[in-house]
Scaffold this motif. Structure first.
Motif, short mmCIF file in Angstrom:
data_model
loop_
_atom_site.label_atom_id
_atom_site.label_comp_id
_atom_site.label_asym_id
_atom_site.label_seq_id
_atom_site.Cartn_x
_atom_site.Cartn_y
_atom_site.Cartn_z
N HIS A 86 0.84 -1.20 0.00
CA HIS A 86 0.00 0.00 0.00
C HIS A 86 0.87 1.25 0.00
CE1 HIS A 86 -3.35 2.70 1.15
NE2 HIS A 86 -2.41 3.30 1.89
N THR A 142 -1.98 8.01 2.93
CA THR A 142 -3.32 7.61 2.51
C THR A 142 -3.86 6.53 3.44
OG1 THR A 142 -2.42 5.95 1.00
CG2 THR A 142 -2.84 8.14 0.11
N PRO A 143 -5.16 6.56 3.73
CA PRO A 143 -5.74 5.54 4.61
C PRO A 143 -5.53 4.14 4.06
CG PRO A 143 -7.29 7.34 4.20
CD PRO A 143 -6.14 7.54 3.26
N TYR A 170 -6.63 0.37 3.53
CA TYR A 170 -7.80 -0.50 3.49
C TYR A 170 -7.35 -1.93 3.75
CZ TYR A 170 -11.59 -3.36 1.65
OH TYR A 170 -12.57 -4.31 1.52
N THR A 211 -8.02 -5.68 3.51
CA THR A 211 -8.88 -6.60 2.79
C THR A 211 -9.54 -7.57 3.76
OG1 THR A 211 -7.16 -8.25 2.45
CG2 THR A 211 -7.32 -6.47 0.82
N GLU A 212 -10.54 -8.24 3.27
CA GLU A 212 -11.25 -9.20 4.11
C GLU A 212 -10.32 -10.31 4.59
OE1 GLU A 212 -15.91 -10.13 3.98
OE2 GLU A 212 -14.79 -10.90 2.26
N ARG A 225 -8.13 -8.91 7.42
CA ARG A 225 -8.90 -8.79 8.66
C ARG A 225 -9.14 -10.16 9.29
NH1 ARG A 225 -12.02 -5.10 5.69
NH2 ARG A 225 -13.74 -6.59 5.56
#
Length: 444
Positions: A75, A83-84, A86, A88-89, A92
């Protein structure tokens, strides 16, 4: 998040997956042949390193943390550090699984008894159902603990330093260091605790992907089958698993084993599983070191690969090698432990003054290896995820560096404004800057 659990003995800690030990009192293992200089604190943290690379749970954790690190690195390389992020599923889910398996954290000094053990099933995967056992311990003062790998690893390391160390240890808090004693007393209230048997149960548990559930099931087997609790060899032979499964790693296994009939993930023997997990850990860790081609030689990666190879060899040649070590006596006379340390070497170890030490492995040249690379990576990950509100963790290390006097390697911005420092510093010996350059991460 990045180290899951910072395994700590109060005056020191080991960062799993980053291969770094810290000791913040005067004990450090300089002379392992000198009686009276046992340095039990170093032994405790070094044993966490052993757990990290010689057990199924440790290697699994190594792969998970490395995969998470690579997600962040990717990232930041593509979108920048401001930048924030994210998650991914899949990422997580990995975090949820790790948290669930580690169990409760914290420290409790007051004595207690366990009056009930409850086992339930929890789904920890938001994408598709993935059930894991949840072991809840109910205490006499109405506390509840989620019994996980954390107290098993800490309890095992405590027994290791207690039996092999030559110093009189201070009694540590009941949680996490002595919780396994309480679990033993729940099943065998009238039986004196055999600490080597308890050590074996911990090792057996960590040779399983669900350590706490394995620990409880093995205690139940000892009780139901009336196995001699002092017959250590019999306990290992009876309880050591011959077959495992790797459900959840199907995609990775397709890469490692392209022939469909080459391996059955539901019926792996110990060699196959340990070999697969060692390969997985090596593949993930190589991602810390971008290379122009897969054939590039990266010294830091070669050293970790060497250590993984040594650990695999130890476990496969003698699945019970830790039993031989803990029965080998105090450190000054423990030939098995000295042999292991001689071949394996040690992670970078930082003393209370920030000075770095390490034990060189007998069969690997460390001249081109920067052992602080992993620590620098972890420090950067921690700083970014905390909005740069914390200074660089390598401040004292750089203050004590041989390069500091020549290059003014350290200044106050390393503590107060690490982001600005990274923008302006142009020094080849700054470990953090060197790591970011290798990863091709820019600080704008």
């Amino acid at each position: 998040m990045f180290d899951n659990i910072n395994y700590s003995s109060g005056s020191g800690h080991y960062l799993p997956s980053y291969f770094k030990i810290s000791v913040i009192d005067d004990s450090y293992l300089f002379e392992i042949d000198t009686p009276g200089k046992t340095q039990s604190l170093f032994l405790h943290e070094y044993f966490h390193f052993i757990q990290d690379i010689t057990t199924i749970y440790g290697l699994n954790n190594l792969a998970r943390v490395s995969e998470l690190n690579q997600h962040y690195i990717k990232h930041w390389k593509e979108q920048g550090i401001d930048t924030p992020i994210y998650l991914t599923e899949d990422v997580r889910n990995n975090i949820n699984i790790s948290s669930h398996l580690n169990g409760s954290t914290g420290s409790i000094s007051l004595d207690f008894n366990i009056i009930d053990i409850q086992i339930s099933i929890n789904n920890v995967n938001a994408k598709e159902r993935y059930d894991l056992p949840l072991i809840t311990l109910i205490t006499s003062d109405s506390q509840e603990f989620k019994f996980g790998a954390h107290p098993i690893m800490e309890g095992m390391a405590y027994i290791f330093e207690k039996i092999i160390g030559e110093e009189n240890l201070k009694t540590p808090p009941f949680y996490p260091y002595r919780l396994i004693y309480k679990v033993w007393e729940y099943y065998f209230p009238e039986t004196e605790i055999d600490e080597i048997t308890l050590f074996i149960l911990c090792d057996l548990a960590l040779m399983h992907s669900e350590p706490s559930n394995c620990f409880i099931k093995n205690l139940e087997r000892l009780k139901d089958q009336k196995i001699n609790l002092n017959d250590h060899d019999l306990i290992y032979r009876t309880l050591y698993p011959e077959q495992f499964n790797l459900t959840g790693y199907e995609e990775i296994l397709k890469i490692l084993y392209p022939q469909k009939n080459e391996i059955d993930i539901n019926k792996l023997d110990r060699y196959q599983l340990l070999n697969i997990l060692s390969q997985l850990a090596s593949i993930y860790i190589r991602g810390y070191f971008p290379a122009k081609s897969e054939f590039d030689i990266i010294p830091e990666h070669e050293f970790i690969k060497y250590q993984l190879t040594v650990s695999l060899k130890c476990r496969l040649e003698n699945p019970y090698f830790l039993l031989d070590i803990i029965k080998g006596g105090k450190l000054s006379a423990n030939l098995k432990l000295k042999e292991f340390i001689s071949f394996m070497g040690s992670p970078i170890t930082i003393d209370k003054e920030g000075k770095a030490h390490y034990i060189k492995p007998s069969n690997f040249n460390l001249d081109d290896v920067s052992l602080e690379h992993f620590w620098a990576l972890r420090s950067f990950l921690y700083s970014v995820t905390n909005n740069f509100n914390s200074g660089c963790h390598l401040q004292m290390f750089c203050q004590n560096s041989d390069h500091n006097n020549e290059t003014d390697l350290y200044d106050s911005d390393c503590l107060e404004n690490i982001k600005e420092r990274l923008k302006t510093i142009k020094m080849q010996h700054c470990p953090l800057q060197k790591t970011l350059q290798e990863l091709k991460i820019k600080i704008d």
